[in-house]
Write a protein that holds these residues in place. Structure first.
Motif, PDB file in Angstrom:
ATOM      1  N   LYS A 166      28.222  82.224  39.950  1.00  0.00           N
ATOM      2  CA  LYS A 166      29.073  81.054  40.157  1.00  0.00           C
ATOM      3  C   LYS A 166      30.399  81.413  40.833  1.00  0.00           C
ATOM      4  N   GLN A 167      30.822  82.664  40.718  1.00  0.00           N
ATOM      5  CA  GLN A 167      32.070  83.076  41.356  1.00  0.00           C
ATOM      6  C   GLN A 167      31.965  83.021  42.878  1.00  0.00           C
ATOM      7  N   ASN A 168      30.740  82.943  43.394  1.00  0.00           N
ATOM      8  CA  ASN A 168      30.523  82.877  44.842  1.00  0.00           C
ATOM      9  C   ASN A 168      30.088  81.483  45.305  1.00  0.00           C
ATOM     10  N   TYR A 169      30.276  80.495  44.460  1.00  0.00           N
ATOM     11  CA  TYR A 169      29.778  79.152  44.798  1.00  0.00           C
ATOM     12  C   TYR A 169      30.533  78.538  45.972  1.00  0.00           C
ATOM     13  N   PHE A 170      31.637  79.139  46.369  1.00  0.00           N
ATOM     14  CA  PHE A 170      32.370  78.649  47.536  1.00  0.00           C
ATOM     15  C   PHE A 170      31.511  78.705  48.797  1.00  0.00           C
ATOM     16  N   LEU A 171      30.447  79.530  48.771  1.00  0.00           N
ATOM     17  CA  LEU A 171      29.555  79.623  49.923  1.00  0.00           C
ATOM     18  C   LEU A 171      28.839  78.299  50.180  1.00  0.00           C
ATOM     19  N   VAL A 172      28.693  77.496  49.129  1.00  0.00           N
ATOM     20  CA  VAL A 172      27.978  76.222  49.252  1.00  0.00           C
ATOM     21  C   VAL A 172      28.821  75.187  49.979  1.00  0.00           C
ATOM     22  N   TYR A 173      30.150  75.347  49.977  1.00  0.00           N
ATOM     23  CA  TYR A 173      31.039  74.343  50.569  1.00  0.00           C
ATOM     24  C   TYR A 173      30.774  74.147  52.061  1.00  0.00           C
ATOM     25  N   ASP A 174      30.378  75.204  52.746  1.00  0.00           N
ATOM     26  CA  ASP A 174      30.156  75.111  54.190  1.00  0.00           C
ATOM     27  C   ASP A 174      28.846  74.412  54.543  1.00  0.00           C
ATOM     28  N   SER A 175      28.098  74.002  53.537  1.00  0.00           N
ATOM     29  CA  SER A 175      26.816  73.336  53.797  1.00  0.00           C
ATOM     30  C   SER A 175      26.978  71.844  54.075  1.00  0.00           C
ATOM     31  N   PHE A 176      28.200  71.331  53.879  1.00  0.00           N
ATOM     32  CA  PHE A 176      28.434  69.890  54.043  1.00  0.00           C
ATOM     33  C   PHE A 176      28.939  69.571  55.455  1.00  0.00           C
ATOM     34  N   ASP A 177      28.699  68.340  55.848  1.00  0.00           N
ATOM     35  CA  ASP A 177      29.174  67.870  57.146  1.00  0.00           C
ATOM     36  C   ASP A 177      30.572  67.273  57.046  1.00  0.00           C
ATOM     37  N   PHE A 178      30.923  66.748  55.873  1.00  0.00           N
ATOM     38  CA  PHE A 178      32.194  66.056  55.730  1.00  0.00           C
ATOM     39  C   PHE A 178      33.084  66.747  54.688  1.00  0.00           C
ATOM     40  N   GLU A 179      34.373  66.744  54.965  1.00  0.00           N
ATOM     41  CA  GLU A 179      35.345  67.370  54.075  1.00  0.00           C
ATOM     42  C   GLU A 179      35.404  66.663  52.730  1.00  0.00           C
ATOM     43  N   SER A 180      35.176  65.359  52.725  1.00  0.00           N
ATOM     44  CA  SER A 180      35.217  64.597  51.477  1.00  0.00           C
ATOM     45  C   SER A 180      34.164  65.082  50.493  1.00  0.00           C
ATOM     46  N   SER A 181      33.008  65.493  50.986  1.00  0.00           N
ATOM     47  CA  SER A 181      31.948  66.006  50.118  1.00  0.00           C
ATOM     48  C   SER A 181      32.345  67.353  49.534  1.00  0.00           C
ATOM     49  N   ARG A 182      32.990  68.184  50.327  1.00  0.00           N
ATOM     50  CA  ARG A 182      33.452  69.486  49.829  1.00  0.00           C
ATOM     51  C   ARG A 182      34.458  69.296  48.700  1.00  0.00           C
ATOM     52  N   LYS A 183      35.398  68.391  48.904  1.00  0.00           N
ATOM     53  CA  LYS A 183      36.419  68.142  47.898  1.00  0.00           C
ATOM     54  C   LYS A 183      35.819  67.602  46.611  1.00  0.00           C
ATOM     55  N   GLU A 184      34.841  66.710  46.750  1.00  0.00           N
ATOM     56  CA  GLU A 184      34.218  66.135  45.559  1.00  0.00           C
ATOM     57  C   GLU A 184      33.477  67.203  44.761  1.00  0.00           C
ATOM     58  N   LEU A 185      32.816  68.126  45.441  1.00  0.00           N
ATOM     59  CA  LEU A 185      32.121  69.206  44.746  1.00  0.00           C
ATOM     60  C   LEU A 185      33.119  70.118  44.048  1.00  0.00           C
ATOM     61  N   MET A 186      34.223  70.420  44.721  1.00  0.00           N
ATOM     62  CA  MET A 186      35.249  71.275  44.127  1.00  0.00           C
ATOM     63  C   MET A 186      35.845  70.624  42.878  1.00  0.00           C
ATOM     64  N   GLU A 187      36.083  69.328  42.942  1.00  0.00           N
ATOM     65  CA  GLU A 187      36.618  68.608  41.790  1.00  0.00           C
ATOM     66  C   GLU A 187      35.613  68.575  40.648  1.00  0.00           C
ATOM     67  N   TYR A 188      34.346  68.416  41.016  1.00  0.00           N
ATOM     68  CA  TYR A 188      33.280  68.383  39.996  1.00  0.00           C
ATOM     69  C   TYR A 188      33.211  69.711  39.252  1.00  0.00           C
ATOM     70  N   ILE A 189      33.276  70.819  39.984  1.00  0.00           N
ATOM     71  CA  ILE A 189      33.171  72.145  39.387  1.00  0.00           C
ATOM     72  C   ILE A 189      34.418  72.450  38.552  1.00  0.00           C
ATOM     73  N   SER A 190      35.570  72.030  39.010  1.00  0.00           N
ATOM     74  CA  SER A 190      36.821  72.321  38.300  1.00  0.00           C
ATOM     75  C   SER A 190      36.887  71.638  36.934  1.00  0.00           C
ATOM     76  N   LYS A 191      36.117  70.580  36.744  1.00  0.00           N
ATOM     77  CA  LYS A 191      36.132  69.848  35.479  1.00  0.00           C
ATOM     78  C   LYS A 191      35.095  70.374  34.480  1.00  0.00           C
ATOM     79  N   LEU A 192      34.240  71.291  34.925  1.00  0.00           N
ATOM     80  CA  LEU A 192      33.195  71.818  34.029  1.00  0.00           C
ATOM     81  C   LEU A 192      33.779  72.870  33.081  1.00  0.00           C
TER      82      LEU A 192
END
Length: 283
Positions: free
Chosen positions: A257-283
Motif C-alpha cells: 500500500k505504500q506504493n499505491y501512488f502508482l495507481v494515481y497515474d491510471s486516471f484521465d482526470f485530476e478529480s478522480s485522482r483527488k477522490e482516490l487520495m481522499e478515500y485512502i486518507s480516511k481509511l
C-alpha cells in the motif's frame, strides 16, 4: 544508551508482529465428548513397531494387504487438500477420513481428499485430544492450526489449480494468514508471467468495463495484487468512474500500500485522482 533504546524498540516491534495462538482463523468446535477425550486410539497405534508406512488403505488386523483384484484406474472422485500444523513439541497423529499421519514435526499435509464433510481427529501419543468435521470443497486447500489449550482454527481456504502448490515455502502456507510475510514474500500474488496470462484471458473474455470488473473481482477473492498490477488493471478500463471504483475496491487487496501512488497515474482526470487520495486518507 541509543543502541539499547533501538534494541528495545526492535524487540517491541517483533512482539507486535509475532504470531499468537488463536490470533487468526475460525475456531472449530471440539466434537469429542469428555469421556472420549484422553481415550486410546484403538484403530491405530502410534508405536513405531506397529506404525503402517506401506501406503495401503485396506489392511486386516495383522497389517497384511487383503486380496482385492478390483482395480480402479484413474478414478475421479474429486481433489482437495488439508494442511494442518501443530506448533508444539510432542508426537502427534492426525486422522482425516481414511488417511492417518503421525510425526513429531508438527506439519501434516493431506492430499487427494474427496469433497464433502470429512471427520478429523487429533491424537497425542495415541490419546484423543480433538475431533471435529471439516467441510472440504473440491479443488481447494484448507489451512489449519491446532493448539492443545485452545483448539483447532481454520485459517483460510485457497483454490488449488491443477494440484499445484502455489507457494515458495511450506511455512508460508500457515504463516501468511497471520500476516507474517515480512513485506518480502507476498502471499497469493501472481508473478509477472502469470499476471500477463491473467490480463490476456480477461481481454479475450471481457470486452467491456463491467465484465472486466466482474472478472477482476472474482480473481480478487483468492488473490492479492501489487500496486503496479493494480495500476495496469485500472488503466485498462475505459471510463474514469469505473477506474475509480476498481481502485477503491482493490486497495484492500494491495500488498504494498505504500506504493499505491502508482495507481494515481491510471486516471484521465485530476478529480478522480483527488477522490482516490481522499478515500485512502480516511481509511
Amino acid at each position: 544508551m541509543k543502541s539499547i533504546l533501538v534494541s528495545v524498540l526492535f524487540l517491541f516491534a517483533a512482539n507486535l508482529l509475532a504470531q499468537e495462538a488463536g490470533k487468526s482463523g475460525e475456531l472449530l468446535k471440539n466434537e469429542a465428548s469428555k469421556t472420549e477425550i484422553g481415550s486410546v486410539n484403538t484403530k491405530r497405534s502410534d508405536s513405531k513397531k506397529n506404525n503402517n508406512s506401506s501406503g495401503f488403505r485396506n489392511q486386516d488386523n495383522n497389517g497384511f494387504r487383503t486380496n482385492n483384484s478390483q482395480y480402479q484406474w484413474n478414478k475421479e472422485y474429486g481433489y482437495s487438500e488439508v494442511f494442518l500444523r501443530i506448533p508444539e513439541q510432542g508426537f502427534f497423529s492426525v486422522e482425516i477420513g481414511d488417511q492417518f499421519i503421525s510425526n513429531n514435526s508438527g506439519k501434516f499435509r493431506f492430499f487427494d481428499l474427496p469433497a464433502g464433510r470429512i471427520p478429523v481427529s487429533i491424537y497425542e501419543s495415541g490419546y484423543l485430544l480433538y475431533r471435529t468435521t471439516l467441510n472440504v470443497r473440491n479443488n481447494s486447500r484448507l489451512v489449519l492450526d491446532f493448539f492443545t489449550d485452545k483448539g483447532l482454527f481454520l485459517l483460510d481456504s485457497y483454490p488449488v489449480q491443477g494440484q499445484s502448490y502455489g507457494f515458495d515455502s511450506w511455512n508460508d502456507v500457515w504463516n501468511n494468514p497471520y500476516g507474517n510475510n515480512g513485506g518480502l514474500n507476498y502471499p497469493n500474488v501472481m508473478d509477472n508471467q502469470t499476471f500477463q496470462q491473467f490480463m490476456d484471458t480477461m481481454k479475450n473474455r471481457a470486452w467491456f468495463d463491467d465484465k472486466k470488473m466482474e472478472f477482476i473481482n472474482q480473481q480478487g477473492r483468492h488473490a492479492m495484487f501489487t500496486s503496479k498490477q493494480i495500476s495496469i488493471l485500472v488503466k485498462d478500463l475505459s471510463f474514469d468512474k469505473n477506474k475509480l471504483a476498481l481502485a477503491k475496491l482493490l486497495f484492500s487487496k494491495c500488498v504494498d500500500k505504500q506504493n499505491y501512488f502508482l495507481v494515481y497515474d491510471s486516471f484521465d482526470f485530476e478529480s478522480s485522482r483527488k477522490e482516490l487520495m481522499e478515500y485512502i486518507s480516511k481509511l
